[in-house]
Design an enzyme around this catalytic site. Structure first.
Site, PDB file in Angstrom:
ATOM      1  N   SER A   1      -6.898  -0.951   7.183  1.00 47.35           N
ATOM      2  CA  SER A   1      -8.318  -0.809   7.412  1.00 47.35           C
ATOM      3  C   SER A   1      -8.965  -2.160   7.208  1.00 47.35           C
ATOM      4  CB  SER A   1      -8.819   0.303   6.432  1.00 47.35           C
ATOM      5  OG  SER A   1      -8.274   0.360   5.178  1.00 47.35           O
TER       6      SER A   1
ATOM      7  N   LYS B   1       0.746  -1.197  -0.002  1.00 52.88           N
ATOM      8  CA  LYS B   1      -0.037  -0.029  -0.029  1.00 52.88           C
ATOM      9  C   LYS B   1       0.959   1.257  -0.070  1.00 52.88           C
ATOM     10  CE  LYS B   1      -1.924  -1.346   3.892  1.00 52.88           C
ATOM     11  NZ  LYS B   1      -1.093  -2.418   4.068  1.00 52.88           N
TER      12      LYS B   1
END
Ligand code: ADP
Length: 202
Positions: free
Chosen positions: A111, A43
């Site tokens: 998340s 990410k």
């Protein structure tokens, strides 16, 4: 000495600068590009590379990632389920404000919970939230282990580690999936740029 206010009739015209005006001033269409995935999936690497490319092209952006948030705004939060929910809620609100300010916002957080990501989608104007699932198999993430966290989690030194003893709920309908086991960083950035162009953001 007596002072008088001479200009008693000056009234400021309140001009509320709208989000459209802020975006137009920057000549861009703000949005939130929300990267989600396991630790080590890529990410941060991809979000950073994409932001670099956006910068080179003259776009105004901001990258929110684990370090700048967990050391500041969210330093009071840990990794229990409740704290993870609050962590993401605050990040979502900040991302929304930054998009409101006219920026293209990139976020790089595990998340792990679907409901939290959906909550962010709901608070954003329609079409301005892009969930990007950065996918790599757990064993590949674990072999990369860029911060040595999997090793610590396996040794029991870190509790509630996503993918080990805390769940990761993969997106069901992400706007984009990037498989970093198959794509290079450069290919991932190209895929994202093409996607943003297709959605009229670039
Ligand atoms: P995350 O932010 O998802 O925790 P990071 O970006 O911090 O992941 O770490 C991913 C690691 O994997 C980095 O060390 C990166 O250099 C490496 N890596 C190897 N191949 C790729 C790829 N194709 N895409 C992204 N990262 C990759």
């Amino acid at each position: 000495m007596e002072t008088t206010v001479k200009a008693t009739n000056v009234v400021w015209h309140p001009h509320h600068v709208s989000r459209e005006e802020r975006a137009a001033q920057k000549k861009q269409k703000p949005c939130v590009i929300w990267f989600t995935g396991l630790s080590g999936a890529g990410k941060s690497t991809i979000a950073n590379a994409l932001e670099g490319e956006l910068y080179r092209r003259g776009y105004h952006s901001y990258l929110l990632d684990g370090d700048n948030i967990r050391h500041g705004l969210n330093k009071d939060l840990g990794f229990s389920d409740a704290d993870r929910v609050e962590n993401i809620r605050r990040i979502g609100e900040v991302a929304k404000l930054f998009a409101d300010a006219g920026l293209i916002v990139l976020t790089a957080f595990i998340s792990p919970f679907r409901a939290d990501r959906e909550m962010i989608r709901k608070i954003m104007p329609p079409g301005e939230f892009f969930e990007v699932y950065v996918h790599a198999p757990l064993d590949l993430c674990e072999s990369r282990d860029p911060k040595g966290l999997y090793k610590k989690a396996r040794a029991g030194q870190i509790k509630n580690f996503t993918g080990i003893d805390s769940p990761y709920e993969a997106p069901e309908n992400p706007e984009l999936t990037i498989n970093t086991g198959e794509l290079t960083v450069e290919q991932s950035v190209q895929k994202l740029l093409a996607f943003l162009k297709e959605r009229g953001r670039l």
